[in-house]
Each structure stands twice: as C-alpha cells, then as structure tokens.
Design a protein around this motif. Structure first.
Motif, short mmCIF file in Angstrom:
data_model
loop_
_atom_site.label_atom_id
_atom_site.label_comp_id
_atom_site.label_asym_id
_atom_site.label_seq_id
_atom_site.Cartn_x
_atom_site.Cartn_y
_atom_site.Cartn_z
N GLU A 1 -31.48 -48.34 0.67
CA GLU A 1 -32.57 -47.82 1.49
C GLU A 1 -33.62 -48.89 1.72
O GLU A 1 -33.87 -49.73 0.86
CB GLU A 1 -33.22 -46.60 0.81
CG GLU A 1 -33.89 -46.91 -0.51
CD GLU A 1 -34.63 -45.74 -1.11
OE1 GLU A 1 -34.77 -44.68 -0.44
OE2 GLU A 1 -35.10 -45.86 -2.26
N CYS A 2 -34.26 -48.79 2.87
CA CYS A 2 -35.34 -49.71 3.20
C CYS A 2 -36.62 -49.21 2.55
O CYS A 2 -37.01 -48.06 2.75
CB CYS A 2 -35.52 -49.81 4.71
SG CYS A 2 -36.83 -50.93 5.22
N VAL A 3 -37.26 -50.04 1.76
CA VAL A 3 -38.52 -49.64 1.14
C VAL A 3 -39.73 -50.24 1.85
O VAL A 3 -40.83 -49.68 1.78
CB VAL A 3 -38.57 -50.00 -0.36
CG1 VAL A 3 -37.52 -49.21 -1.13
CG2 VAL A 3 -38.40 -51.48 -0.59
N ALA A 4 -39.55 -51.36 2.55
CA ALA A 4 -40.67 -51.96 3.26
C ALA A 4 -40.14 -52.94 4.30
O ALA A 4 -39.06 -53.51 4.13
CB ALA A 4 -41.60 -52.68 2.29
N ALA A 5 -40.92 -53.12 5.36
CA ALA A 5 -40.57 -54.07 6.40
C ALA A 5 -41.83 -54.58 7.05
O ALA A 5 -42.88 -53.92 7.02
CB ALA A 5 -39.65 -53.44 7.44
N ILE A 6 -41.73 -55.77 7.64
CA ILE A 6 -42.88 -56.38 8.28
C ILE A 6 -42.41 -57.17 9.49
O ILE A 6 -41.35 -57.80 9.46
CB ILE A 6 -43.64 -57.29 7.28
CG1 ILE A 6 -44.95 -57.80 7.87
CG2 ILE A 6 -42.76 -58.44 6.79
CD1 ILE A 6 -45.86 -58.45 6.83
N ASP A 7 -43.19 -57.13 10.56
CA ASP A 7 -42.81 -57.88 11.74
C ASP A 7 -43.27 -59.33 11.62
O ASP A 7 -43.88 -59.71 10.62
CB ASP A 7 -43.32 -57.22 13.01
CG ASP A 7 -44.83 -57.33 13.17
OD1 ASP A 7 -45.33 -56.90 14.22
OD2 ASP A 7 -45.52 -57.82 12.26
N ARG A 8 -42.98 -60.14 12.63
CA ARG A 8 -43.19 -61.58 12.51
C ARG A 8 -44.67 -61.94 12.29
O ARG A 8 -44.98 -62.82 11.50
CB ARG A 8 -42.67 -62.31 13.73
CG ARG A 8 -42.72 -63.82 13.59
CD ARG A 8 -42.00 -64.52 14.70
NE ARG A 8 -41.93 -65.94 14.50
CZ ARG A 8 -41.00 -66.55 13.78
NH1 ARG A 8 -40.04 -65.83 13.21
NH2 ARG A 8 -41.00 -67.85 13.64
N SER A 9 -45.55 -61.27 13.02
CA SER A 9 -46.96 -61.63 12.93
C SER A 9 -47.70 -60.85 11.87
O SER A 9 -48.85 -61.17 11.54
CB SER A 9 -47.64 -61.45 14.29
OG SER A 9 -47.41 -60.14 14.77
N GLY A 10 -47.10 -59.82 11.35
CA GLY A 10 -47.70 -59.15 10.20
C GLY A 10 -48.46 -57.87 10.42
O GLY A 10 -48.64 -57.10 9.48
N SER B 1 -47.62 -55.14 11.89
CA SER B 1 -46.79 -53.95 11.79
C SER B 1 -46.03 -53.97 10.48
O SER B 1 -45.31 -54.93 10.19
CB SER B 1 -45.80 -53.88 12.96
OG SER B 1 -46.46 -53.72 14.18
N THR B 2 -46.23 -52.90 9.71
CA THR B 2 -45.51 -52.77 8.45
C THR B 2 -44.96 -51.35 8.33
O THR B 2 -45.45 -50.41 8.95
CB THR B 2 -46.41 -53.05 7.23
OG1 THR B 2 -47.55 -52.17 7.29
CG2 THR B 2 -46.87 -54.49 7.20
N TYR B 3 -43.92 -51.24 7.52
CA TYR B 3 -43.31 -49.95 7.23
C TYR B 3 -43.17 -49.83 5.72
O TYR B 3 -42.85 -50.81 5.04
CB TYR B 3 -41.92 -49.84 7.87
CG TYR B 3 -41.08 -48.75 7.24
CD1 TYR B 3 -40.21 -49.05 6.18
CD2 TYR B 3 -41.20 -47.43 7.64
CE1 TYR B 3 -39.47 -48.06 5.57
CE2 TYR B 3 -40.46 -46.43 7.03
CZ TYR B 3 -39.60 -46.75 5.99
OH TYR B 3 -38.88 -45.76 5.38
N TYR B 4 -43.41 -48.62 5.20
CA TYR B 4 -43.18 -48.34 3.79
C TYR B 4 -42.48 -47.00 3.65
O TYR B 4 -42.83 -46.02 4.33
CB TYR B 4 -44.50 -48.28 3.02
CG TYR B 4 -45.21 -49.60 2.95
CD1 TYR B 4 -46.26 -49.89 3.81
CD2 TYR B 4 -44.83 -50.57 2.01
CE1 TYR B 4 -46.91 -51.11 3.76
CE2 TYR B 4 -45.48 -51.79 1.95
CZ TYR B 4 -46.51 -52.05 2.83
OH TYR B 4 -47.15 -53.27 2.78
N GLU B 5 -41.51 -46.96 2.79
CA GLU B 5 -40.87 -45.70 2.44
C GLU B 5 -41.88 -44.85 1.67
O GLU B 5 -42.73 -45.39 0.94
CB GLU B 5 -39.61 -46.00 1.62
CG GLU B 5 -38.66 -44.84 1.45
CD GLU B 5 -39.00 -44.00 0.24
OE1 GLU B 5 -39.55 -44.55 -0.73
OE2 GLU B 5 -38.73 -42.78 0.28
N ASP B 6 -41.80 -43.56 1.85
CA ASP B 6 -42.84 -42.68 1.31
C ASP B 6 -43.09 -42.85 -0.18
O ASP B 6 -44.24 -42.83 -0.64
CB ASP B 6 -42.48 -41.21 1.60
CG ASP B 6 -42.73 -40.82 3.04
OD1 ASP B 6 -42.23 -39.75 3.45
OD2 ASP B 6 -43.40 -41.58 3.76
#
Length: 125
Positions: free
Chosen positions: A46-55, A57-62
């Motif tokens: 599972e994806c727990v976190a992600a970030i785009d190139r410039s920073g 935009s981020t994603y976090y699993e709940d």
C-alpha cells in the motif's frame, strides 16, 4: 533507468521515530512523483505517502496522517519519510518508488516505474 536505494529502517519501540531515505540515481530528470509504499506479511503493498516533483502536492494514507511526513531534496535526488509515533501496526517492509505518472495515480503501484529494494521497519510494543 533510475536506481533507488533506501536506508534508515530498523527495530524500534512503539512511540519512537525513524527517518527513511531514498537516494535516486540515473535518469532522475524523468522522475516526477516519488512515493513510499509498505507491505506487511500477508498483506497488499500500500502507498503510505507520495510527493510531486516540486513538493506542494503530497498524499498520506489515513493511518499515517499527522505522524509521517514525506519530503524530497531534488538537488540531492533524495526523498525522505519521517515517521513519528511509530506503532506496531507500522511494521512492514518499506519501499521507495519513483515515476512519471499523473498525480491521480500516485496511490497505485502501476503509477511508478522504478522501485527500491525495500527496508524493514519493525516496531515492538
């Protein structure tokens, strides 16, 4: 090709912190999104976190929101995952991923072209 090497895993106690690092080399100009996935025995990755190139935009699993922080240093071609207040349920192999997919696919394994070898995080109660 892009090569990813993770480091920073280990055995810690509940409540402790760890910082994972992911060093990228090769054609890093092709990398847009970087993500951290984890896989516990018998469970899906599972994806727990992600970030785009410039920073921005981020994603976090709940389950990690407020405890984990993803960041990246493009000058060093390195992504980080700061993990605080670790819990036994965070125990898993953690994998760094990189790719050029659109932001809408950041939680999907097929949104990434390159993977690291994984680093184990074990949290004891």
């Amino acid at each position: 090709q892009v090569q990813l090497v993770e480091s920073g895993g280990g055995l810690v106690q509940a409540g402790d912190s760890l910082r994972l690092s992911c060093a990228a080399s090769g054609r890093t100009s092709s990398v847009y999104t970087m993500g951290w996935f984890r896989q516990a025995p018998g469970k899906e990755r599972e994806c727990v976190a992600a970030i785009d190139r410039s920073g921005p935009s981020t994603y976090y699993e709940d389950s990690v929101k407020g405890r984990f922080t993803i960041s990246r240093d493009n000058a060093k071609n390195t992504a980080y995952l700061q993990m605080n207040s670790l819990q036994p349920q965070d125990t898993a192999a953690y994998y760094c991923a990189a790719g050029g997919a659109a932001w809408g696919r950041v939680t999907r394994r097929d949104g990434y072209n390159y993977w690291g070898q994984g680093t184990q995080v074990t949290v004891s109660s």
